[in-house]
Design an enzyme around this catalytic site. Sequence first.
Site, PDB file in Angstrom:
ATOM      1  N   GLY A 273       0.830  -1.187   0.000  1.00 51.84           N
ATOM      2  CA  GLY A 273       0.000   0.000   0.000  1.00 51.84           C
ATOM      3  C   GLY A 273       0.866   1.240   0.000  1.00 51.84           C
ATOM      4  O   GLY A 273       0.642   2.175  -0.764  1.00 51.84           O
ATOM      5  N   MET A 275       4.991   2.840   1.872  1.00 51.82           N
ATOM      6  CA  MET A 275       6.209   2.572   2.645  1.00 51.82           C
ATOM      7  C   MET A 275       6.741   3.862   3.231  1.00 51.82           C
ATOM      8  O   MET A 275       6.847   4.881   2.542  1.00 51.82           O
ATOM      9  CB  MET A 275       7.264   1.920   1.742  1.00 51.82           C
ATOM     10  CG  MET A 275       8.534   1.537   2.457  1.00 51.82           C
ATOM     11  SD  MET A 275       8.218   0.262   3.711  1.00 51.82           S
ATOM     12  CE  MET A 275       9.620   0.537   4.792  1.00 51.82           C
ATOM     13  N   HIS A 307      -1.078   6.713   8.383  1.00 47.88           N
ATOM     14  CA  HIS A 307      -0.346   5.523   8.840  1.00 47.88           C
ATOM     15  C   HIS A 307       1.141   5.703   8.574  1.00 47.88           C
ATOM     16  O   HIS A 307       1.980   5.495   9.473  1.00 47.88           O
ATOM     17  CB  HIS A 307      -0.899   4.305   8.094  1.00 47.88           C
ATOM     18  CG  HIS A 307      -0.169   3.024   8.331  1.00 47.88           C
ATOM     19  ND1 HIS A 307      -0.744   1.930   8.941  1.00 47.88           N
ATOM     20  CD2 HIS A 307       1.098   2.634   8.018  1.00 47.88           C
ATOM     21  CE1 HIS A 307       0.125   0.941   9.000  1.00 47.88           C
ATOM     22  NE2 HIS A 307       1.253   1.343   8.444  1.00 47.88           N
ATOM     23  N   GLU A 308       1.495   6.087   7.341  1.00 41.92           N
ATOM     24  CA  GLU A 308       2.919   6.253   7.010  1.00 41.92           C
ATOM     25  C   GLU A 308       3.526   7.414   7.793  1.00 41.92           C
ATOM     26  O   GLU A 308       4.692   7.351   8.196  1.00 41.92           O
ATOM     27  CB  GLU A 308       3.085   6.468   5.508  1.00 41.92           C
ATOM     28  CG  GLU A 308       2.515   5.373   4.633  1.00 41.92           C
ATOM     29  CD  GLU A 308       2.966   3.980   5.041  1.00 41.92           C
ATOM     30  OE1 GLU A 308       4.134   3.805   5.425  1.00 41.92           O
ATOM     31  OE2 GLU A 308       2.138   3.048   4.971  1.00 41.92           O
ATOM     32  N   HIS A 311       4.612   6.469  11.177  1.00 44.26           N
ATOM     33  CA  HIS A 311       5.874   5.729  11.145  1.00 44.26           C
ATOM     34  C   HIS A 311       7.093   6.638  11.300  1.00 44.26           C
ATOM     35  O   HIS A 311       8.172   6.158  11.668  1.00 44.26           O
ATOM     36  CB  HIS A 311       6.024   4.992   9.821  1.00 44.26           C
ATOM     37  CG  HIS A 311       5.399   3.635   9.798  1.00 44.26           C
ATOM     38  ND1 HIS A 311       5.650   2.685  10.759  1.00 44.26           N
ATOM     39  CD2 HIS A 311       4.572   3.043   8.887  1.00 44.26           C
ATOM     40  CE1 HIS A 311       4.988   1.579  10.458  1.00 44.26           C
ATOM     41  NE2 HIS A 311       4.322   1.768   9.334  1.00 44.26           N
ATOM     42  N   GLU A 330       4.324  -1.314  13.070  1.00 38.79           N
ATOM     43  CA  GLU A 330       3.122  -1.480  12.252  1.00 38.79           C
ATOM     44  C   GLU A 330       1.824  -1.395  13.069  1.00 38.79           C
ATOM     45  O   GLU A 330       0.848  -0.803  12.622  1.00 38.79           O
ATOM     46  CB  GLU A 330       3.181  -2.800  11.482  1.00 38.79           C
ATOM     47  CG  GLU A 330       4.281  -2.853  10.435  1.00 38.79           C
ATOM     48  CD  GLU A 330       4.191  -1.753   9.380  1.00 38.79           C
ATOM     49  OE1 GLU A 330       3.169  -1.046   9.321  1.00 38.79           O
ATOM     50  OE2 GLU A 330       5.165  -1.585   8.630  1.00 38.79           O
TER      51      GLU A 330
END
Length: 865
Positions: A273, A275, A307-308, A311, A330
Site C-alpha cells: 500500500g 512505505m 499511517h505512514e 511511522h 506497524e
Amino acid sequence: MPGENLSRDEARERAALLSVDGYDVSLDLRSAVGDDAGAGPRTFRSVTTIRFRCAEPGAASFADLIAPAVTAVSLNGKDLDPGAVFDGTRIQLEDLAAENELVVDAQCAYSRTGEGMHRFVDPEDGEVYLYTQYEPADSRRVFANFEQPDLKAPFRAEVKAPEGWTVWSNGVGELTDGVWKFAETKPISTYITAFLAGPYHYVTDTYSRTFDDGTTLEIPLGAMCRKGLAPHFDADDVFLITKQGLDFFHDHFDYPYPFGKYDQAFVPEYNLGAMENPGLVTFREEYIFRGKVTQASYSGRANTILHEMAHMWFGDLVTMEWWDDLWLKESFADFMGAFALVGATRFTDGWITFANRRKAWAYRADQLPSTHPVTADIRDLQDAKLNFDGITYAKGASVLKQLVAYAGQDAFLEGARRYFKRNAYGNTRLGDLLSVLEETSGRDMTSWARSWLQTAGVNSLTPQVVLDVEGGRIAELTVLQEAAESHPELRPHRVAVGLYRMEGDRLVRYERAEVDVDGPRTVVVELAGADAPELVLVNDDDLTYCKTRFDATSLDTLRDHLGALTDPMARALCWSALWNMTRDALLLAPDFIDLVMRFGRRESDIGVLQMLHAWANSALVDYSPPWWRETGAKLLAHVALRDLRDAEPGSEHQLAWARFYASVASAPEELALLQALLDGTEQIEGLAVDQELRWAFLEPLAAHGAADEAAVAAELARDDTASGKRHQVRCLAARPSAAVKAQAWAQVVESDTLSNALVEATIAGFVQPSQRELLAPYTEKYFAAIERVWAERSIQIGVDVVRGLFPSYPAADDAQATLDATDAWLTSHEEAAPALRRLVLEARDDLARALRAQAADNEGRGAQG
C-alpha cells in the site's frame, strides 16, 4: 536463492560485533533508458563506502549485496578479489580492524518485481520511471550494506541520472555539475533508505508550525506521480491530509518531525500500500483515482497517508531491534492512522471502517493455523516477509485500542512521548515500551502484554440474559468468554455492553455499561434491573478485540430489524459479528446473503456497504453449497440491480451497487445489460460509466464468454495506459477457455518475463470462481510447481504465485480430493521452506473452512440439486 535469507541469530551476532558510522552511496542510473533488447539483466553501477567499527579487532563478518556482478572490493585500503569474497548475496570480511572502511563497486540489477530498484516503462508515452522498495531487506539489491534494522547509520547519496530527470532521496537533493547530491540523513535503518528517479510530475507546498516556545518549523512538502496520471492527481487533497496529520502528531507526540522535507510519491507496479521511507514516502499509484470512487476510497487513502506519517516516529525515529517486534511500528502506525483520521480530518467515522474492515482482516488471520502472537517469533527474513499480516497490523492496532481503554488515552500518549525522547534514533524491544507505559499509567503492563501481545488467538464474548419472573427486567446479565482449543488463553477485556430495543421503527440503545471482563464468566452488575432488551451488543463501541456473539433473542431481533439500528457503529459491529458467525458455520451462508439483500440498501456508511458486498460475494462463492450457488447469484444480481436503480442518481451508493452488480452478474440477461451500459444503448440515470467502470463491466463479460479478445483489444485502444494494460491482461486471462488458462499459467509459472503487476493481474484473471471445471486440471500442476517457483523466484513473486494460484475453487466433486492433495503435499514436504509451508497451510485452512460451512448448510437444509 537460499543465500538471500538472513537469520535472527546471524543478525544478533553481527550487531554485537559491528557499529556503523555512515554510508556514502553513489549510483549511476543513466543506463535506465534505451532499448530493452539484450541478454542478461539491465544493470546500473553502484559504489558504496561504509565506515564502521568492530568490537573485536581481528574478527570476521559479512556485508550484504545482491547483484549480478562486483567489479571491485576494498577493505581498509586493501583490494580484495571479488570472485573470492562475493558469493552473489554476501561479501565476506576477514581480519577486521577497530575502525574500518569498506568500498564496494558493483553492477546491480534493475527490478521488475517491485523489489530493490524497480524500473517501469510507461506504455502510454515510453517514459521510464524508477523507484526503490526495500522492506524487509532489499536495499542490498541497490547498494552494499549491513541489512538489518538495528545497524542504523547516517546516509549520504549522489546519483547520476539521464538528462531531464529529477532524482529524490531521503535528504534534500541538489543538481550540481550533472550529479544529484543529497544531504546526509539522521541515523536510519537501511530498509527505509530510498531513491526515486524519472520524469515525474511534481507538485510542492509547505507546512509551517509555530510551537508554544515560539520556535517555527517549516517542512517542504512534495507530491509526485507519473506524467500520465497528472490529470487525475488531486495533490491539494493529499497536502490537506498531510498538513492535518502533521498538526495532529505534533500536538500529541511533542516531538517535531525529525527528517526535514516530506515528499510523497505515487508509483507504478507497487507491491504494498505504501512505505514509510523518511522524507520520501512511497504509495501505490492506485491511490490516484482515474474515475469516480466512493468516499471510502478517499478515507482509505487518508488513512494510509496518516499511517505512514505515524511511522516517522514509530518505526523511523525509534525502530524495532529485529522483526520479532515489527508490531512496534506497524501496530502503532495502524492504530495512530485511524486515531488521527478521526481526530484530524473530515473522515470522522474512521473507527467504523476500522471495526468493519481492518478487524475482519485480523479475525481471519488470527484463526489460521499460522496465527502468532503480536510479538512474533521471527527466525529469518522469509518469516519476516510473511508477518506483514493481519496480526501485526490490524490485531496489533486493535490491541492498542484496547490498551487505550485499559490504561487511559492520556497515559498512553504520555508514554509515547517519553518513548520517543528516550530512544530517538535508536532501536527498541517490547520491554522498552512497556516500561514507559507502566510509569505513565500505573498499570501492570507485564501481565497485560503476556495476555495480549504474547499469546495468539481470538476470544468470543457471548451475552447470557436471565429475566425476572415477570420477564420485564434483567435479573442477571453475564458475559461468557471462550477461546479456541488451539489457543486457550482467556484475556482481560475492557468492554461496553449495550442494551437495545425497538422504539417505533428504530432499534436504539437505552442502557450502556463499561465493565472489565476477565475469565470465563463475568456478571455485569450495572445492568441488573434494566428493562429487558431485544438486542444485547457485547463490545459496543468496539473497545476490545473479540468475536462478538449473540443470544437467541438478539439474533432473532437482528434477523427482523438489523436495518433499524440507528447507530452506524453498532450496525457495523453487528454485521461484522454475523460475518464471523458465517465463517464459523454458525450462520448459514444463504442466511447471511438474505440479510444483505434485505438490509444492505439501508446501510448509510458507504465503507460498510462495500464491505457487505465483498462478504456477500464470498458467502456465495466460498461458503454456499454448490447446488445453491446459481440461485444465490440470481438473487444477488436481482437485488443489486434493484438497488442500483433505486439509489440516488449520481450517488456513491449508486456506484457501489453498480460495481456489485457487475461482480455477481452471470445470466445472459444480466450480461446483456452490462454490454448495453458499455455500448451506451442503455443508461441508468446518474450513473457515469467512466473508464474504470467500463473495465469493471468488461471483466465479467470476458469471464462468461460474452466478450472476446477483440472486445478487450478495443477497450485497451480506448485506454492505452499502464492501468489499461493491467485491466486488459486480467480480462484476457479471465476468458473461459482451456487454451487461455494454459497460456496464463505458462506466463506466470513457467516464465519470469512478466512484471509483478502483470503477474498479479494474470493470476486475478486466471482464478474465476465460475470456472471451477476449467481450473480443475491445475490442482496437480500447482503442487508439482510450487517448490520450484519458491526456490527460483523472488520472495514477492513466490508469495503471489503460491497464494494466488492455490486451488481455492474446486469443482463440487473435487473438493475433498483437493483438500486431500493439499494434505498429501504438506505430509511429503515437511522439510520445505517454512514460509512456503505456511502459505499452503493458510490456503488449506481457508478451503477446509469453506467446506465446513457448505456441509453445515447441507445438514441444515438437506442437499438439493
